[in-house]
Write a protein that holds these residues in place. Sequence first.
Motif, PDB file in Angstrom:
ATOM      1  N   GLN A  18      78.343  10.076  54.344  1.00 22.62           N
ATOM      2  CA  GLN A  18      77.443   9.007  53.957  1.00 22.62           C
ATOM      3  C   GLN A  18      76.761   9.340  52.636  1.00 22.62           C
ATOM      4  N   GLY A  19      76.890   8.469  51.639  1.00 23.44           N
ATOM      5  CA  GLY A  19      76.239   8.671  50.355  1.00 23.44           C
ATOM      6  C   GLY A  19      77.175   9.084  49.239  1.00 23.44           C
ATOM      7  N   GLU A  20      78.390   9.522  49.581  1.00 23.35           N
ATOM      8  CA  GLU A  20      79.318   9.977  48.540  1.00 23.35           C
ATOM      9  C   GLU A  20      79.756   8.838  47.618  1.00 23.35           C
ATOM     10  N   GLU A  21      79.844   7.624  48.149  1.00 22.94           N
ATOM     11  CA  GLU A  21      80.262   6.508  47.312  1.00 22.94           C
ATOM     12  C   GLU A  21      79.186   6.137  46.302  1.00 22.94           C
ATOM     13  N   GLU A  22      77.920   6.356  46.656  1.00 22.78           N
ATOM     14  CA  GLU A  22      76.827   6.059  45.732  1.00 22.78           C
ATOM     15  C   GLU A  22      76.597   7.191  44.740  1.00 22.78           C
ATOM     16  N   HIS A  23      76.856   8.414  45.154  1.00 20.17           N
ATOM     17  CA  HIS A  23      76.558   9.579  44.321  1.00 20.17           C
ATOM     18  C   HIS A  23      77.784  10.480  44.225  1.00 20.17           C
ATOM     19  N   VAL A  24      78.411  10.470  43.051  1.00 18.55           N
ATOM     20  CA  VAL A  24      79.613  11.286  42.858  1.00 18.55           C
ATOM     21  C   VAL A  24      79.289  12.773  42.910  1.00 18.55           C
ATOM     22  N   SER A  25      78.042  13.142  42.597  1.00 17.47           N
ATOM     23  CA  SER A  25      77.660  14.555  42.680  1.00 17.47           C
ATOM     24  C   SER A  25      77.642  15.036  44.124  1.00 17.47           C
ATOM     25  N   LEU A  26      77.337  14.135  45.054  1.00 12.81           N
ATOM     26  CA  LEU A  26      77.383  14.484  46.473  1.00 12.81           C
ATOM     27  C   LEU A  26      78.827  14.710  46.901  1.00 12.81           C
ATOM     28  N   ALA A  27      79.728  13.880  46.377  1.00  9.17           N
ATOM     29  CA  ALA A  27      81.153  14.069  46.652  1.00  9.17           C
ATOM     30  C   ALA A  27      81.626  15.400  46.085  1.00  9.17           C
TER      31      ALA A  27
END
Length: 202
Positions: A18-27
């Motif tokens: 959850q959140g990777e699509e909004e924040h590439v740094s999280l991915a």
Amino acid sequence: MRSVKEHVMEEPALPPAQGEEEHVSLALANSSITLPGGHTVDLLATPARANRWLTARGLAPVDAGMLEMCTTQLRSLREQIRSLLASRTAGLPALPAAVAAVNDAMTRVPTAPLLHWDDEKGPYRATPHPTTAIVEHALAALAADAAELLTGPDADRLTACGSAPCNRYLLRHGRRHWCSTRCGDRARAARAYARRGRPGAE
């Protein structure tokens, strides 16, 4: 004591957190995944895999021709961002080296459109993006996103997956602290097993 051998698997076994699509740094932070049984998935293990990862997120062309040195830079930024996420979620001071690495990546390339002058068309502005600086621009975009994640409204939702040994981070939705259904099922099973093992438990 039995040692657990680390196995590097070819494909990720989990959907995006959850959140990777909004924040590439999280991915990016989640691109090295620890799985049960000592297995590890590293999406940046080789230059080809790193190139695919960047291409899938619009940060590099398919034929960028990633070199090992570039891949090492990407993995290094990943570890620095992971360090910052760990500090933020634990409420601990950040390592100065991690902060410096993110700032260095952000300032290594121009962020403002620079003035250019064409002999025929006259003045215009454009952000330079030469093919030789593809990785630098990708690192800058990742670092800027990490800075936004850590200082923006989503920072309070940032948490680590609560199902060991998973090492992924996510943006909490409600009370959910797991990065995937599988991790949630494993955490619930572990709690149920622990309850059964208590004295007096049926």
